[in-house]
Design a protein around this motif. Sequence first.
Motif, PDB file in Angstrom:
ATOM      1  N   ALA A  79      -9.390  74.580  34.307  1.00 57.69           N
ATOM      2  CA  ALA A  79      -9.818  75.509  35.357  1.00 57.69           C
ATOM      3  C   ALA A  79      -9.583  76.952  34.926  1.00 57.69           C
ATOM      4  CB  ALA A  79      -9.078  75.199  36.658  1.00 57.69           C
ATOM      5  N   TYR A  80      -8.398  77.228  34.391  1.00 54.23           N
ATOM      6  CA  TYR A  80      -8.102  78.590  33.928  1.00 54.23           C
ATOM      7  C   TYR A  80      -9.058  79.014  32.808  1.00 54.23           C
ATOM      8  CZ  TYR A  80      -3.655  79.040  36.501  1.00 54.23           C
ATOM      9  OH  TYR A  80      -2.699  79.156  37.467  1.00 54.23           O
ATOM     10  N   ASN A  81      -9.344  78.098  31.900  1.00 57.67           N
ATOM     11  CA  ASN A  81     -10.245  78.414  30.786  1.00 57.67           C
ATOM     12  C   ASN A  81     -11.629  78.791  31.313  1.00 57.67           C
ATOM     13  OD1 ASN A  81     -10.869  78.482  27.864  1.00 57.67           O
ATOM     14  ND2 ASN A  81     -12.191  76.763  28.361  1.00 57.67           N
ATOM     15  N   THR A  82     -12.123  78.045  32.291  1.00 57.69           N
ATOM     16  CA  THR A  82     -13.431  78.330  32.883  1.00 57.69           C
ATOM     17  C   THR A  82     -13.422  79.689  33.580  1.00 57.69           C
ATOM     18  OG1 THR A  82     -13.784  75.958  33.177  1.00 57.69           O
ATOM     19  CG2 THR A  82     -15.233  77.422  34.420  1.00 57.69           C
ATOM     20  N   GLN A  83     -12.274  80.065  34.152  1.00 54.29           N
ATOM     21  CA  GLN A  83     -12.141  81.366  34.811  1.00 54.29           C
ATOM     22  C   GLN A  83     -11.943  82.508  33.804  1.00 54.29           C
ATOM     23  OE1 GLN A  83      -8.746  80.527  37.358  1.00 54.29           O
ATOM     24  NE2 GLN A  83     -10.049  80.125  39.124  1.00 54.29           N
ATOM     25  N   GLY A  84     -11.831  82.169  32.517  1.00 55.53           N
ATOM     26  CA  GLY A  84     -11.610  83.184  31.492  1.00 55.53           C
ATOM     27  C   GLY A  84     -10.163  83.631  31.400  1.00 55.53           C
ATOM     28  N   LYS A  85      -9.261  82.883  32.021  1.00 49.85           N
ATOM     29  CA  LYS A  85      -7.822  83.188  31.973  1.00 49.85           C
ATOM     30  C   LYS A  85      -7.211  82.425  30.794  1.00 49.85           C
ATOM     31  CE  LYS A  85      -7.463  83.957  36.961  1.00 49.85           C
ATOM     32  NZ  LYS A  85      -6.888  83.453  38.230  1.00 49.85           N
ATOM     33  N   TYR A  86      -7.481  82.937  29.588  1.00 57.17           N
ATOM     34  CA  TYR A  86      -7.139  82.198  28.374  1.00 57.17           C
ATOM     35  C   TYR A  86      -5.633  82.092  28.127  1.00 57.17           C
ATOM     36  CZ  TYR A  86     -12.128  82.850  27.562  1.00 57.17           C
ATOM     37  OH  TYR A  86     -13.487  82.854  27.698  1.00 57.17           O
ATOM     38  N   VAL A  87      -4.883  83.114  28.492  1.00 58.78           N
ATOM     39  CA  VAL A  87      -3.430  83.078  28.302  1.00 58.78           C
ATOM     40  C   VAL A  87      -2.827  81.962  29.154  1.00 58.78           C
ATOM     41  CG1 VAL A  87      -1.262  84.352  28.611  1.00 58.78           C
ATOM     42  CG2 VAL A  87      -3.267  85.518  27.679  1.00 58.78           C
ATOM     43  N   GLU A  88      -3.259  81.893  30.423  1.00 56.24           N
ATOM     44  CA  GLU A  88      -2.764  80.871  31.338  1.00 56.24           C
ATOM     45  C   GLU A  88      -3.199  79.474  30.882  1.00 56.24           C
ATOM     46  OE1 GLU A  88      -4.290  83.672  32.163  1.00 56.24           O
ATOM     47  OE2 GLU A  88      -3.312  84.615  33.889  1.00 56.24           O
TER      48      GLU A  88
ATOM     49  N   ASP B 198     -15.180  73.882  42.477  1.00 55.03           N
ATOM     50  CA  ASP B 198     -14.208  74.768  43.128  1.00 55.03           C
ATOM     51  C   ASP B 198     -12.939  74.813  42.273  1.00 55.03           C
ATOM     52  OD1 ASP B 198     -12.354  76.068  44.751  1.00 55.03           O
ATOM     53  OD2 ASP B 198     -13.037  75.074  46.592  1.00 55.03           O
ATOM     54  N   LEU B 199     -12.880  75.809  41.402  1.00 54.15           N
ATOM     55  CA  LEU B 199     -11.779  75.880  40.426  1.00 54.15           C
ATOM     56  C   LEU B 199     -10.421  76.076  41.084  1.00 54.15           C
ATOM     57  CD1 LEU B 199     -13.582  78.003  37.702  1.00 54.15           C
ATOM     58  CD2 LEU B 199     -13.047  75.568  37.594  1.00 54.15           C
ATOM     59  N   ASN B 200     -10.367  76.864  42.137  1.00 53.80           N
ATOM     60  CA  ASN B 200      -9.088  77.081  42.819  1.00 53.80           C
ATOM     61  C   ASN B 200      -8.576  75.790  43.455  1.00 53.80           C
ATOM     62  OD1 ASN B 200      -8.862  79.803  42.115  1.00 53.80           O
ATOM     63  ND2 ASN B 200     -10.098  80.448  43.854  1.00 53.80           N
ATOM     64  N   GLU B 201      -9.497  75.017  44.023  1.00 51.53           N
ATOM     65  CA  GLU B 201      -9.121  73.723  44.611  1.00 51.53           C
ATOM     66  C   GLU B 201      -8.672  72.758  43.505  1.00 51.53           C
ATOM     67  OE1 GLU B 201      -8.463  71.240  47.955  1.00 51.53           O
ATOM     68  OE2 GLU B 201      -8.784  73.394  47.766  1.00 51.53           O
ATOM     69  N   ALA B 202      -9.358  72.808  42.372  1.00 48.31           N
ATOM     70  CA  ALA B 202      -8.970  71.967  41.224  1.00 48.31           C
ATOM     71  C   ALA B 202      -7.542  72.279  40.792  1.00 48.31           C
ATOM     72  CB  ALA B 202      -9.939  72.183  40.059  1.00 48.31           C
TER      73      ALA B 202
ATOM     74  N   SER C 267      -7.796  62.678  39.233  1.00 46.96           N
ATOM     75  CA  SER C 267      -9.237  62.374  39.288  1.00 46.96           C
ATOM     76  C   SER C 267      -9.953  63.326  40.242  1.00 46.96           C
ATOM     77  CB  SER C 267      -9.467  60.931  39.742  1.00 46.96           C
ATOM     78  OG  SER C 267      -8.955  60.041  38.788  1.00 46.96           O
ATOM     79  N   LEU C 268      -9.333  63.576  41.401  1.00 46.75           N
ATOM     80  CA  LEU C 268      -9.926  64.486  42.382  1.00 46.75           C
ATOM     81  C   LEU C 268      -9.989  65.906  41.821  1.00 46.75           C
ATOM     82  CD1 LEU C 268     -11.068  64.828  45.253  1.00 46.75           C
ATOM     83  CD2 LEU C 268      -8.710  65.192  46.044  1.00 46.75           C
ATOM     84  N   SER C 269      -8.914  66.311  41.167  1.00 47.86           N
ATOM     85  CA  SER C 269      -8.875  67.641  40.553  1.00 47.86           C
ATOM     86  C   SER C 269     -10.004  67.790  39.537  1.00 47.86           C
ATOM     87  CB  SER C 269      -7.517  67.845  39.874  1.00 47.86           C
ATOM     88  OG  SER C 269      -7.553  68.978  39.043  1.00 47.86           O
ATOM     89  N   LYS C 270     -10.204  66.759  38.736  1.00 50.66           N
ATOM     90  CA  LYS C 270     -11.257  66.790  37.713  1.00 50.66           C
ATOM     91  C   LYS C 270     -12.640  66.958  38.347  1.00 50.66           C
ATOM     92  CE  LYS C 270     -12.492  64.318  33.489  1.00 50.66           C
ATOM     93  NZ  LYS C 270     -12.288  63.115  32.689  1.00 50.66           N
ATOM     94  N   LEU C 271     -12.852  66.293  39.484  1.00 56.57           N
ATOM     95  CA  LEU C 271     -14.136  66.423  40.196  1.00 56.57           C
ATOM     96  C   LEU C 271     -14.372  67.862  40.656  1.00 56.57           C
ATOM     97  CD1 LEU C 271     -14.122  63.172  42.372  1.00 56.57           C
ATOM     98  CD2 LEU C 271     -15.622  63.663  40.443  1.00 56.57           C
ATOM     99  N   TYR C 272     -13.309  68.527  41.103  1.00 55.94           N
ATOM    100  CA  TYR C 272     -13.442  69.897  41.588  1.00 55.94           C
ATOM    101  C   TYR C 272     -13.660  70.915  40.464  1.00 55.94           C
ATOM    102  CZ  TYR C 272     -12.475  69.206  46.562  1.00 55.94           C
ATOM    103  OH  TYR C 272     -12.568  68.861  47.884  1.00 55.94           O
ATOM    104  N   LEU C 273     -13.428  70.520  39.204  1.00 49.82           N
ATOM    105  CA  LEU C 273     -13.602  71.464  38.093  1.00 49.82           C
ATOM    106  C   LEU C 273     -15.030  72.004  37.994  1.00 49.82           C
ATOM    107  CD1 LEU C 273     -11.430  69.747  35.335  1.00 49.82           C
ATOM    108  CD2 LEU C 273     -11.018  71.988  36.366  1.00 49.82           C
ATOM    109  N   SER C 274     -15.987  71.235  38.512  1.00 53.54           N
ATOM    110  CA  SER C 274     -17.384  71.690  38.427  1.00 53.54           C
ATOM    111  C   SER C 274     -17.852  72.422  39.688  1.00 53.54           C
ATOM    112  CB  SER C 274     -18.300  70.497  38.150  1.00 53.54           C
ATOM    113  OG  SER C 274     -18.165  69.543  39.189  1.00 53.54           O
TER     114      SER C 274
END
Length: 198
Positions: free
Chosen positions: A62-71, A28-32, A19-26
């Motif tokens: 998080a990776y998808n938002t960063q454009g890291k599609y392979v990951e 701080d992606l690295n924290e998520a 749940s906390l990770s999901k909150l950070y998706l909007s």
Amino acid sequence: KAVIAKAADDSNKVEHLNSLSKLYLSSDLNEAIKIATQAKDLAEKIDFKKGQAYALKNIGLAYNTQGKYVEALQQWQESLKLFELIDNQVGIANMLNNIGVIYANRGDDARAIEYYLKSLKPAEELKDTLRIATAYLNIGAVYFNKTATRDLALEYFLKALPLSIATADKDAIGTTTVNIGEIYFDKGDDSTALVYFE
């Protein structure tokens, strides 16, 4: 964070971490990613597959938002396997749809459609209006990319619209009506286009 700090290493702690990770998706992606990885590791340690699957889903988001599609694809494929293992149909529908998004982002329209259509099956079995609408909208978006398949796009957008209205998903309603309007505008049907644009 306070709850997590005091929690025992059990499934509840995994769910709080997710749940906390999901909150950070909007914000701080690295924290998520860091928090979701903690959830994944703990879930793996205590053999909590559902928690592990959702942690992998969050890492992929998080990776998808960063454009890291392979990951992102790698995380979501692992998540899908776990959801299939525990027969979690909501998770399966989500992951199939998310994997479709990766292929769409990479320009692989055929694979994107394949995964979106696969995601429809569990969503329809669950009668999950939101996920059905999402699949229709995503299929329509792929067909919308090419002039030759705009009629197919219109067909799927028109299926998605009443479902998006039923779930009061304003983002989906806005996106769908604008896309429908653009298709009618391209066809030279300005009056119908205007109705949808308005």
